[in-house]
Design a protein around this motif. Structure first.
Motif, PDB file in Angstrom:
ATOM      1  N   THR A   1       2.340  11.746   4.693  1.00  0.00           N
ATOM      2  CA  THR A   1       3.657  12.265   5.087  1.00  0.00           C
ATOM      3  C   THR A   1       4.069  11.798   6.477  1.00  0.00           C
ATOM      4  OG1 THR A   1       2.658  14.317   5.908  1.00  0.00           O
ATOM      5  CG2 THR A   1       3.463  14.319   3.638  1.00  0.00           C
ATOM      6  N   THR A   2       3.101  11.493   7.325  1.00  0.00           N
ATOM      7  CA  THR A   2       3.390  10.999   8.668  1.00  0.00           C
ATOM      8  C   THR A   2       2.498   9.792   8.959  1.00  0.00           C
ATOM      9  OG1 THR A   2       1.764  12.480   9.694  1.00  0.00           O
ATOM     10  CG2 THR A   2       4.055  13.279   9.537  1.00  0.00           C
ATOM     11  N   ILE A   3       2.929   8.983   9.931  1.00  0.00           N
ATOM     12  CA  ILE A   3       2.140   7.834  10.370  1.00  0.00           C
ATOM     13  C   ILE A   3       1.828   7.997  11.851  1.00  0.00           C
ATOM     14  CG2 ILE A   3       2.200   5.345  10.816  1.00  0.00           C
ATOM     15  CD1 ILE A   3       3.822   5.015   8.262  1.00  0.00           C
ATOM     16  N   THR A   4       0.574   7.763  12.210  1.00  0.00           N
ATOM     17  CA  THR A   4       0.137   7.886  13.600  1.00  0.00           C
ATOM     18  C   THR A   4      -0.475   6.574  14.066  1.00  0.00           C
ATOM     19  OG1 THR A   4      -0.357  10.249  13.287  1.00  0.00           O
ATOM     20  CG2 THR A   4      -1.345   9.157  15.200  1.00  0.00           C
ATOM     21  N   PHE A   5      -0.027   6.092  15.233  1.00  0.00           N
ATOM     22  CA  PHE A   5      -0.641   4.913  15.854  1.00  0.00           C
ATOM     23  C   PHE A   5      -1.628   5.388  16.901  1.00  0.00           C
ATOM     24  CE2 PHE A   5       3.043   2.928  13.978  1.00  0.00           C
ATOM     25  CZ  PHE A   5       2.568   1.682  13.592  1.00  0.00           C
ATOM     26  N   HIS A   6      -2.786   4.754  16.937  1.00  0.00           N
ATOM     27  CA  HIS A   6      -3.857   5.174  17.818  1.00  0.00           C
ATOM     28  C   HIS A   6      -4.018   4.203  18.993  1.00  0.00           C
ATOM     29  CE1 HIS A   6      -5.283   8.120  14.751  1.00  0.00           C
ATOM     30  NE2 HIS A   6      -4.748   7.224  13.936  1.00  0.00           N
ATOM     31  N   ASN A   7      -4.603   4.713  20.059  1.00  0.00           N
ATOM     32  CA  ASN A   7      -4.930   3.908  21.248  1.00  0.00           C
ATOM     33  C   ASN A   7      -3.712   3.344  21.964  1.00  0.00           C
ATOM     34  OD1 ASN A   7      -7.644   4.375  20.594  1.00  0.00           O
ATOM     35  ND2 ASN A   7      -7.721   2.542  19.324  1.00  0.00           N
ATOM     36  N   ASN A   8      -2.554   3.958  21.734  1.00  0.00           N
ATOM     37  CA  ASN A   8      -1.351   3.662  22.517  1.00  0.00           C
ATOM     38  C   ASN A   8      -0.993   2.176  22.561  1.00  0.00           C
ATOM     39  OD1 ASN A   8       0.848   4.380  24.132  1.00  0.00           O
ATOM     40  ND2 ASN A   8      -0.304   3.983  26.020  1.00  0.00           N
ATOM     41  N   PRO A   9      -0.737   1.542  21.417  1.00  0.00           N
ATOM     42  CA  PRO A   9      -0.291   0.140  21.450  1.00  0.00           C
ATOM     43  C   PRO A   9       1.059   0.028  22.146  1.00  0.00           C
ATOM     44  CG  PRO A   9       0.074   1.064  19.273  1.00  0.00           C
ATOM     45  CD  PRO A   9      -0.702   2.101  20.046  1.00  0.00           C
ATOM     46  N   GLN A  10       1.309  -1.111  22.784  1.00  0.00           N
ATOM     47  CA  GLN A  10       2.535  -1.303  23.544  1.00  0.00           C
ATOM     48  C   GLN A  10       3.565  -2.086  22.735  1.00  0.00           C
ATOM     49  OE1 GLN A  10       2.991   0.217  26.614  1.00  0.00           O
ATOM     50  NE2 GLN A  10       1.082   1.135  25.884  1.00  0.00           N
TER      51      GLN A  10
ATOM     52  N   LEU B   1       0.848  -1.187   0.000  1.00  0.00           N
ATOM     53  CA  LEU B   1       0.000   0.000   0.000  1.00  0.00           C
ATOM     54  C   LEU B   1       0.883   1.237   0.000  1.00  0.00           C
ATOM     55  CD1 LEU B   1      -2.718   1.551   0.385  1.00  0.00           C
ATOM     56  CD2 LEU B   1      -2.400   1.219   2.860  1.00  0.00           C
ATOM     57  N   GLN B   2       0.735   2.069  -1.002  1.00  0.00           N
ATOM     58  CA  GLN B   2       1.491   3.322  -1.087  1.00  0.00           C
ATOM     59  C   GLN B   2       0.525   4.477  -0.916  1.00  0.00           C
ATOM     60  OE1 GLN B   2       5.017   3.228  -1.803  1.00  0.00           O
ATOM     61  NE2 GLN B   2       4.947   5.329  -1.049  1.00  0.00           N
ATOM     62  N   VAL B   3       0.777   5.307   0.079  1.00  0.00           N
ATOM     63  CA  VAL B   3      -0.036   6.497   0.312  1.00  0.00           C
ATOM     64  C   VAL B   3       0.907   7.693   0.248  1.00  0.00           C
ATOM     65  CG1 VAL B   3      -1.706   7.638   1.816  1.00  0.00           C
ATOM     66  CG2 VAL B   3      -1.515   5.149   1.840  1.00  0.00           C
ATOM     67  N   TYR B   4       0.989   8.311  -0.931  1.00  0.00           N
ATOM     68  CA  TYR B   4       1.923   9.400  -1.166  1.00  0.00           C
ATOM     69  C   TYR B   4       3.331   8.918  -0.815  1.00  0.00           C
ATOM     70  CZ  TYR B   4       3.221  14.289  -1.900  1.00  0.00           C
ATOM     71  OH  TYR B   4       3.774  15.447  -2.376  1.00  0.00           O
TER      72      TYR B   4
END
Length: 341
Positions: free
Chosen positions: A294-303, A193-196
């Motif tokens: 341009t950036t990647i964000t992880f949600h719900n604080n995975p450990q 998967l390529q997103v920009y």
């Protein structure tokens, strides 16, 4: 008002003409200036709605299920086992999903297509199903393929591209047709998967033979997030493959205390040695990563998995404890010898 009156003076016809011409020129200049300002403030493609993509690594226990949510076309990669059907359907309902544009069945093993049977049987509209064209004798596969044939059925082939948004697309890296391998795992559909400027690599259960085939094809493997092959088995994620992917993050989908021992220590250590941050559904449940391109964000604080995984901590603790006991006994012996003298 004064300017308006001056335009009406019959003796100032030439002046009025010059003023009207000047007005038209100034109006055009203002229009061009407005256009330039608008262009300057148009956000780059990566921050527009079309580039916002969320990838959900659904916790299905021992299996895989990944949902790619975009502003245009949505994709479901695998559905876990039949026992995970409710978890997948409940999660899709939670996301208010009523239509899936593309289902990808990476290969015929039950822990990947079992849950897809329930999805195909549900009220969700399914446009297209992508398969690797390898049959199987299991009842699960028979049920799956019978349902899939009611939709547009497409055979995966290296090099295929599926456009999701203006700035997001999926490219098939494996398999080739006719199929190279007899092994179900190595014929897994692998897609990137390529997103920009950001990318995700989904490997199904592809193992080292499939990885080598992809490497030999000379495709660009570099990806920011790697869905680790075959649930973290040591039969996948070869060093050369990992070096070429060079991910910042790795996701491992596996079940707690599964009978295969996934993920294997060898794979975890490869990833940690390379400085990869590892998340696994065993400890974090469903993992969500979103990107604007341009950036990647992880949600719900995975450990993340610690530098020394839990299955390594126990033997290390045991050895440390044993050494401490040995040192303590030597000290006691010296003390007894001293007191006895």
């Amino acid at each position: 008002m004064r300017r308006k009156n001056s335009f009406r003076k019959p003796n100032l016809h030439n002046n009025q003409t010059r003023l009207e011409t000047s007005y038209i020129i100034n109006k055009k200049a203002a229009f061009l200036l407005a256009v330039l300002i608008a262009v300057c403030f148009i956000p780059p493609a990566s921050s527009q709605t079309g580039a916002n993509v969320a990838v959900h690594f659904i916790d299905v226990g021992q299996g895989d299920s990944i949902f790619i949510d975009t502003s245009n076309r949505d994709v479901l990669i695998d559905g876990g086992s039949a026992s995970a059907s409710s978890a997948v359907l409940d999660y899709l309902e939670y996301l208010n999903i009523t239509r899936i544009h593309l289902i990808i069945a990476t290969h015929a093993h039950e822990d990947h297509i079992g849950g897809l049977v329930a999805v195909l049987n549900s009220a969700i509209t399914i446009d297209e199903v992508l398969i690797n064209n390898q049959t199987h004798t299991s009842a699960t596969y028979t049920n799956f393929i019978n349902l899939a044939q009611a939709h547009t059925l497409t055979v995966a082939q290296r090099g295929q591209t599926f456009t999701l948004t203006e700035t997001a697309n999926l490219t098939v890296l494996n398999p080739v047709q006719p199929l190279e391998f007899s092994d179900l795992n190595d014929n897994s559909i692998v897609v990137k998967l390529q997103v920009y400027s950001k990318s995700f690599l989904f490997t199904g259960d592809a193992e080292e033979h499939a990885e080598q085939s992809i490497i030999n094809a000379g495709v660009n493997l570099q990806s920011d997030i790697l869905k680790v092959g075959h649930h973290g088995s040591n039969t996948a994620t070869s060093q050369q493959f990992l070096d070429l992917v060079s991910p910042s993050y790795a996701i491992i989908s596996a079940g707690l205390n599964n009978k295969y021992g996934h993920p294997h220590n060898e794979t975890i250590q490869k990833l940690l040695t390379k400085g990869v941050t590892i998340y696994e559904t065993i400890t974090s449940g469903t993992i969500i990563a979103s990107t604007d391109g341009t950036t990647i964000t992880f949600h719900n604080n995975p450990q993340p998995i610690p530098e020394y995984p839990l299955n390594h901590i126990t033997p290390i603790f045991a050895v440390t404890t044993l050494l401490a006991i040995m040192v303590y006994r030597k000290k006691l012996q010296k003390l007894h010898t001293f007191l006895g003298s």
